[in-house]
Motif scaffolding. Sequence first.
Motif, mmCIF file in Angstrom:
data_model
loop_
_atom_site.group_PDB
_atom_site.id
_atom_site.type_symbol
_atom_site.label_atom_id
_atom_site.label_comp_id
_atom_site.label_asym_id
_atom_site.label_seq_id
_atom_site.Cartn_x
_atom_site.Cartn_y
_atom_site.Cartn_z
ATOM 1 N N LEU A 28 44.320 38.060 45.329
ATOM 2 C CA LEU A 28 42.941 38.507 45.146
ATOM 3 C C LEU A 28 42.486 38.156 43.737
ATOM 4 C CD1 LEU A 28 43.027 42.052 46.818
ATOM 5 C CD2 LEU A 28 42.214 39.915 47.775
ATOM 6 N N ASP A 29 41.399 37.385 43.656
ATOM 7 C CA ASP A 29 40.907 36.938 42.352
ATOM 8 C C ASP A 29 39.745 37.819 41.919
ATOM 9 O OD1 ASP A 29 40.257 33.575 41.056
ATOM 10 O OD2 ASP A 29 40.310 35.550 40.086
ATOM 11 N N GLU A 30 40.038 38.706 40.940
ATOM 12 C CA GLU A 30 39.041 39.650 40.411
ATOM 13 C C GLU A 30 38.265 40.335 41.528
ATOM 14 O OE1 GLU A 30 36.910 38.756 36.905
ATOM 15 O OE2 GLU A 30 38.186 37.044 36.411
ATOM 16 N N PRO A 31 38.956 41.095 42.382
ATOM 17 C CA PRO A 31 38.293 41.713 43.532
ATOM 18 C C PRO A 31 37.228 42.744 43.162
ATOM 19 C CG PRO A 31 40.539 42.495 43.332
ATOM 20 C CD PRO A 31 40.381 41.397 42.345
ATOM 21 N N THR A 32 37.341 43.358 41.984
ATOM 22 C CA THR A 32 36.365 44.399 41.659
ATOM 23 C C THR A 32 35.338 43.929 40.631
ATOM 24 O OG1 THR A 32 37.681 45.318 39.848
ATOM 25 C CG2 THR A 32 38.078 46.197 42.064
ATOM 26 N N ALA A 33 35.269 42.640 40.410
ATOM 27 C CA ALA A 33 34.319 42.124 39.418
ATOM 28 C C ALA A 33 32.901 42.513 39.781
ATOM 29 C CB ALA A 33 34.437 40.605 39.345
ATOM 30 N N GLY A 34 32.169 42.994 38.811
ATOM 31 C CA GLY A 34 30.763 43.316 39.039
ATOM 32 C C GLY A 34 30.513 44.592 39.798
ATOM 33 N N MET A 35 31.523 45.408 39.987
ATOM 34 C CA MET A 35 31.324 46.629 40.773
ATOM 35 C C MET A 35 31.117 47.843 39.890
ATOM 36 S SD MET A 35 33.953 46.498 43.931
ATOM 37 C CE MET A 35 33.928 45.197 45.136
ATOM 38 N N SER A 36 30.390 48.795 40.415
ATOM 39 C CA SER A 36 30.203 50.060 39.698
ATOM 40 C C SER A 36 31.478 50.885 39.813
ATOM 41 C CB SER A 36 29.037 50.842 40.310
ATOM 42 O OG SER A 36 29.408 51.298 41.603
ATOM 43 N N HIS A 37 31.505 52.004 39.149
ATOM 44 C CA HIS A 37 32.708 52.835 39.121
ATOM 45 C C HIS A 37 33.101 53.309 40.517
ATOM 46 C CE1 HIS A 37 35.793 55.304 37.410
ATOM 47 N NE2 HIS A 37 35.304 56.388 37.994
ATOM 48 N N SER A 38 32.118 53.810 41.254
ATOM 49 C CA SER A 38 32.441 54.320 42.594
ATOM 50 C C SER A 38 32.806 53.195 43.541
ATOM 51 C CB SER A 38 31.263 55.129 43.150
ATOM 52 O OG SER A 38 30.107 54.326 43.160
ATOM 53 N N ILE B 106 34.157 34.004 42.840
ATOM 54 C CA ILE B 106 32.768 34.040 43.285
ATOM 55 C C ILE B 106 32.804 34.191 44.800
ATOM 56 C CG2 ILE B 106 30.619 32.737 43.424
ATOM 57 C CD1 ILE B 106 31.550 31.210 40.961
ATOM 58 N N THR B 107 32.158 35.217 45.293
ATOM 59 C CA THR B 107 32.281 35.586 46.702
ATOM 60 C C THR B 107 32.148 34.373 47.614
ATOM 61 O OG1 THR B 107 31.178 37.612 46.089
ATOM 62 C CG2 THR B 107 31.530 37.235 48.425
ATOM 63 N N SER B 108 33.146 34.207 48.467
ATOM 64 C CA SER B 108 33.173 33.039 49.331
ATOM 65 C C SER B 108 33.280 33.480 50.781
ATOM 66 C CB SER B 108 34.374 32.175 48.945
ATOM 67 O OG SER B 108 34.458 31.050 49.777
ATOM 68 N N ILE B 109 32.138 33.523 51.457
ATOM 69 C CA ILE B 109 32.110 33.911 52.868
ATOM 70 C C ILE B 109 31.223 32.904 53.600
ATOM 71 C CG2 ILE B 109 32.475 36.393 52.545
ATOM 72 C CD1 ILE B 109 29.491 36.733 52.388
ATOM 73 N N PHE B 110 30.912 33.169 54.844
ATOM 74 C CA PHE B 110 30.031 32.284 55.588
ATOM 75 C C PHE B 110 28.660 32.944 55.681
ATOM 76 C CE2 PHE B 110 33.537 29.716 56.315
ATOM 77 C CZ PHE B 110 34.564 30.404 56.924
#
Lengths: 315, 422, 251
Positions: free
Chosen positions: C173-183, C89-93
Amino acid sequence: MEVLLVSLLNGLVYGMLLFMLASGLTLIFSMMGVLNFAHGSIYMLGAYFAYESTRFLGFWSALLIAPLLCGAIGAAIEIWGLRRVHHNGHIAELLFTFGLVFIIGRSVQMAWGMLPMPYRVPAGLDFPLFTLYGLQFPAYRGFMLLISAGMLAAIWLLLKRTRIGMVIQAALTHPGMTAALGHNVPLVFTIVFAGGCLLAGLAGVIGGNYQSTEPGMADAMGPIVFVVVVFGGLGSLAGCFLASIIMGMVVTFSVVIDTSIADLLHPLGIAVHNDDLLGEILTVPVARIGALLPLLMMVLILLFRPRGLLGTRDT
Amino acid sequence: MIRRAWIPWLVLLVLAIVLPWLFYDWAHHRHAGFVISMLSQMGMMIILALSYNMLLGQSGLFSLCHATFFGFGGYATIHFLNAAGAGELPVPMELMPLLAGLSGLGLAIVFGAMATRQRATAFAMITLGIGELVATAALMFHHFFGGEGGVTTNRMIDQSLFGLSYASGIQVYYLILAWAFIAALLMRLQTMTPLGRMANACRDNFERAQFMGYDPRAVRFLQFSLAGFFAGIGGGLYAITYEIVTFDSVAAPLSANALLMAYIGGNMAFAGPVLGAILITLLQSGVSLMSNSWLIYVGVLFIAMVTFAPTGLAGIIMLHGPIWRAGRLSRLALPYLRLVVPGLAAVAGFVGFVELLSFLTIGSEQGKRLELFGSTIDETSAMPWIVAIALLTLGVVWLRIESRYFARVWEAVTADMPEARA
Amino acid sequence: MTTTPAIRLADVRKSFGATEIIRGVNLDIATGERHAIIGPNGAGKTTLFNLISGRFPITAGAIELRGRRIDALPPQRINRLGLSRSFQITSIFPRLTVFENLRCALLWSRGYHYSFWHLLPRQRGLNDATEILLLDLNLAMRRHVPAGLLSYAEQRALEIGMTVAGGANVILLDEPTAGMSHSETEYAVALIRRVTEGKTLVMVEHDMRVVFDLADTITVLVYGNVIASGPPTEIRANRAVQEAYLGAIAA
């Protein structure tokens, strides 16, 4: 020896009073993550409501009316206040209840003035129950024990034997999962918050004439109730009970201990005078710093065992 | 080269320097004591509120013992001044607040080592315990704290870098102003340092900070200690001004005050606590003179902000920034006006209700009468009550209608500005 | 004598209460390798990441980073030894700007530590390095936007940037492309390949195209056990893996 037994009894009475207050707060804190700063204020309202109720309808009506009023106020606070603040985060909820302390405190002062109210032990209970070593144990204290024990039993039955009790227990340790299972957690929250305030109100009814009913009583009881909740630990009513009794004993016993650290050092040949560097601190008799001991214990347990005595989650 | 962002601050500074002279009594050659006193108080509270926000807003730490370091700085300064007066401490008056700050720092390091082992609620509880402990100790122990009576001093120590005696209030005020400016500047610069930024980061997401090499506990500890340093400076100025420090300076009400000022002013903007300190000091001096129920209004204002405007006054102001830059601020003028009228009615009704209640119960004991625009109002008759409650109810209902209209206008004006969506 | 693996897991076990999630995992990840960990949901992949990065303590076994035991160390110590991770789950500030997010990620490795006397706007080298990162991540246009307001894909890119910024040479990297479209996925894969050049990469992924595209080695985790580990061709052909996981795709 007399002192020991009498203090034991008194400590038990005070401990049970603390438990009545702290149990509501533990339930609220464990489930909703909100430390209700205004809990002591609700306790105060309970005492004042009881006083007014006793004036017009007698003491026994107060036992019913005051807690119900406090519960209603709690429900109102939760529905129209806390629920809206919830999405702003835990600190916002803390601040909200913090602000309530001001409002309730000042309102009480406005409505009833600054002087203590003549809220007395009812005549029907104002006799010595038994005599121990020449000191009388008032029947009213026995009554307090009865009420608190009865309340303890009622809570236990509610939690262990009813369906809503099961949901509450689940939400106590795993609020998120309980919501995910489809239970109406907001309703449960309202019930718990109102219930906690009801308990605080009940505590006020019987505590208000045991101690004194005046505007400062919220500040007097508030901190020590927090100590009990933290000491007992999150998610555990048993821990809360244990902590209440321990704190009750600590406060009661410390009042009768006249020794100081300096007195303990004396037989070791170390003499400490009031003028020495830490002399003031070391020569203070324990009785005088009795009020500080619970706070000290809370700080220590938060440092070394943050989940409290029997807690299931970290504070 | 003066940056645009500095202008409000420079204006404030000039105003602060000049204000006492606007109230100067030229005929009798003296300053208005009331004005100087209030401005001095503001200066000290600005330092207190800013230092508190190093914890609340910058680091996400809810501390309940901030007054402890303010007061300790004050107590220490009393003793320093006494020593200076006896010829044992050759430190000029101008540097006394620095000593006070170092005292605050020392105590904050000791307590901080304990408190910052935890975060969030556990941290708040530990600071609650610390605050109560120190306040009680201040009442009990005489050597350092002077017990219930506190400790006193005389600030005529005749040691000054500029040859000033600090006998007059105006000189003390300029000392406070100078230190308030220095402290504010240093605290502002600190927000732009690695520690300051990482404090923000840990506030937002302490785990992420860990996975970037930082120990959130160390960050908390350092922020706590530095905040104690600045609070101590405020306390030192307090001691110099009033020449007496009592347990009030370490008591819970003052910690609560710091929280109020930082939160109401706005804990997400650096200028927020400054705004809050000025506002609360003004209200406290002004309103508390006129009404017994000052605490109720504060409580209600506080709760209203927590519920509807958690970013505080500064946050609300900043929300309008993008709108102003886009030149659409005028479109909000009429909607705001439409909010103001029912808003004022509701406030008037509420205040009326509270005041009537107050006079009915307490005021009559004290023999006071409720006066409004010169005529006395009888709190026992029904009419004033009906008016107050009617105003309050109508005001609130009308306000709800208007606020929905306002929300629609706001949506329309900020349709293409994601930053202005609260 | 083989070289020390970047990461070694020796009989690692993890229980939460009575439930054993990781049941004796043995795994070596070689330096410079691109290693993907796949498996059905609930297999314990993220838990494994959490154990390696120090977020949770292990119940038994040992974890080594370049030959050094790290299983009892707090996350920041592990990070300072050269291991960095991103989150499922994206973890940033969220309240800091994109620029500041990246700059913070650079601070420790550049020696600033807990300094409260360096003024960040004046740190040329630091700010230049942040700019370069911004350009690399194609986020330069968004540098002053609070990170919480970015689009999902932008946030994922930012997080990958923050993960590699500190110069760590072992990247999780934990599921870096999760939830992304093809492009978006194609773009992310190119980014990952670029920024992990010459480093050891360990990836949890569900998207099989990404896995077979990027990985040198694949490990299959099922119910806390490693059932297969090897190059993609081997895994494709492995019967047990086909039964447990890949199903029709393995054809």
